[in-house]
Design a protein around this motif. Structure first.
Motif, PDB file in Angstrom:
ATOM      1  N   GLU A  99      -5.199 -13.577 -57.604  1.00 38.83           N
ATOM      2  CA  GLU A  99      -5.480 -14.862 -57.773  1.00 38.83           C
ATOM      3  C   GLU A  99      -5.978 -15.479 -56.338  1.00 38.83           C
ATOM      4  O   GLU A  99      -6.586 -16.494 -55.803  1.00 38.83           O
ATOM      5  N   ASN A 100      -5.466 -15.062 -55.536  1.00 42.61           N
ATOM      6  CA  ASN A 100      -4.985 -16.206 -53.982  1.00 42.61           C
ATOM      7  C   ASN A 100      -5.929 -15.486 -53.361  1.00 42.61           C
ATOM      8  O   ASN A 100      -6.852 -16.133 -53.061  1.00 42.61           O
ATOM      9  N   ILE A 101      -7.477 -14.624 -53.321  1.00 40.84           N
ATOM     10  CA  ILE A 101      -8.540 -13.927 -53.126  1.00 40.84           C
ATOM     11  C   ILE A 101      -9.149 -14.801 -53.471  1.00 40.84           C
ATOM     12  O   ILE A 101     -10.226 -15.724 -53.198  1.00 40.84           O
ATOM     13  N   ALA A 102      -9.484 -14.934 -55.585  1.00 41.21           N
ATOM     14  CA  ALA A 102     -10.310 -15.947 -56.113  1.00 41.21           C
ATOM     15  C   ALA A 102     -10.100 -17.621 -55.334  1.00 41.21           C
ATOM     16  O   ALA A 102     -11.349 -18.015 -55.413  1.00 41.21           O
ATOM     17  N   ALA A 103      -9.390 -17.634 -55.463  1.00 39.09           N
ATOM     18  CA  ALA A 103      -8.275 -18.918 -54.721  1.00 39.09           C
ATOM     19  C   ALA A 103      -9.814 -19.265 -53.502  1.00 39.09           C
ATOM     20  O   ALA A 103      -9.222 -20.513 -52.968  1.00 39.09           O
ATOM     21  N   GLY A 104      -9.549 -18.521 -52.402  1.00 36.67           N
ATOM     22  CA  GLY A 104      -9.780 -18.342 -51.693  1.00 36.67           C
ATOM     23  C   GLY A 104      -8.889 -18.608 -49.926  1.00 36.67           C
ATOM     24  O   GLY A 104      -9.034 -19.245 -49.082  1.00 36.67           O
ATOM     25  N   LEU A 105      -7.770 -18.644 -50.529  1.00 35.27           N
ATOM     26  CA  LEU A 105      -6.153 -18.543 -49.647  1.00 35.27           C
ATOM     27  C   LEU A 105      -6.594 -17.964 -49.120  1.00 35.27           C
ATOM     28  O   LEU A 105      -5.338 -17.835 -47.232  1.00 35.27           O
ATOM     29  N   ASP A 107      -8.706 -14.438 -46.965  1.00 35.11           N
ATOM     30  CA  ASP A 107     -10.226 -14.145 -46.271  1.00 35.11           C
ATOM     31  C   ASP A 107     -10.279 -12.494 -47.150  1.00 35.11           C
ATOM     32  O   ASP A 107      -9.340 -11.574 -46.167  1.00 35.11           O
ATOM     33  N   PHE A 108     -11.082 -12.082 -48.136  1.00 32.56           N
ATOM     34  CA  PHE A 108     -11.443 -11.266 -48.357  1.00 32.56           C
ATOM     35  C   PHE A 108     -11.581  -9.646 -47.788  1.00 32.56           C
ATOM     36  O   PHE A 108     -11.584  -8.772 -47.564  1.00 32.56           O
ATOM     37  N   LYS A 109     -12.530 -10.746 -46.647  1.00 34.63           N
ATOM     38  CA  LYS A 109     -13.655  -9.677 -46.105  1.00 34.63           C
ATOM     39  C   LYS A 109     -12.768  -9.399 -44.447  1.00 34.63           C
ATOM     40  O   LYS A 109     -12.907  -8.112 -44.228  1.00 34.63           O
TER      41      LYS A 109
END
Length: 150
Positions: A99-105, A107-109
């Protein structure tokens, strides 16, 4: 000379949840001689509410009250300290959940690069460990044949 209680001054904080830190800084300033204060026999309850980990409910702490002389030096110190306490925020690490990755909280990269680096380090450590074992076990181990007394 105008005297004021620490309990009254704490009520003027813009962020009452920081009252415990303010009291610590106040006592440190008195200890350093920035302004004069004395302990009183009374105690007061700080406005901050605390919560225990894994427990229900909240609680408040009491501390000894102090009486101090309100001077221009104190006023300047209070303005600076109050502003600093209002601005500082403890930013906890955001957990890397979907959820936090999808919300942009998060940084996935950056997480992916860190994961790649950890996996590579783990792989290299395992390879080095395996090579070290193969070198030491091929050499001077115990003899496989035993001599028997007849």
């Amino acid at each position: 000379m105008a005297y004021k209680k620490l309990s009254e001054q704490v009520q003027e904080l813009s962020n009452p949840q920081r009252s415990d830190l303010f009291v610590k800084q106040f006592r440190e300033a008195v200890r350093e001689g920035k302004f004069d204060a004395t302990f009183l026999t009374e105690r007061f309850t700080m406005p901050k509410t605390f919560s225990r980990r894994g427990a229900e409910g909240t609680y408040q702490r009491d501390t000894r009250d102090m009486l101090f002389d309100v001077t221009p030096d104190f006023e300047a110190w209070f303005e600076e300290t109050n502003e600093a306490l209002a601005q500082t925020r403890r930013t906890g690490n955001v957990k890397p959940t979907a959820e936090n990755i999808a919300a942009g909280l998060v940084d996935f990269k950056a997480l992916a690069e860190e994961t790649r680096r950890k996996m590579q380090a783990s792989y290299e450590k395992g390879q080095a460990l395996g090579k070290g074992r193969s070198r030491t076990s091929s050499g001077g181990g115990a003899s496989k044949t035993r001599s028997r007394k007849k």
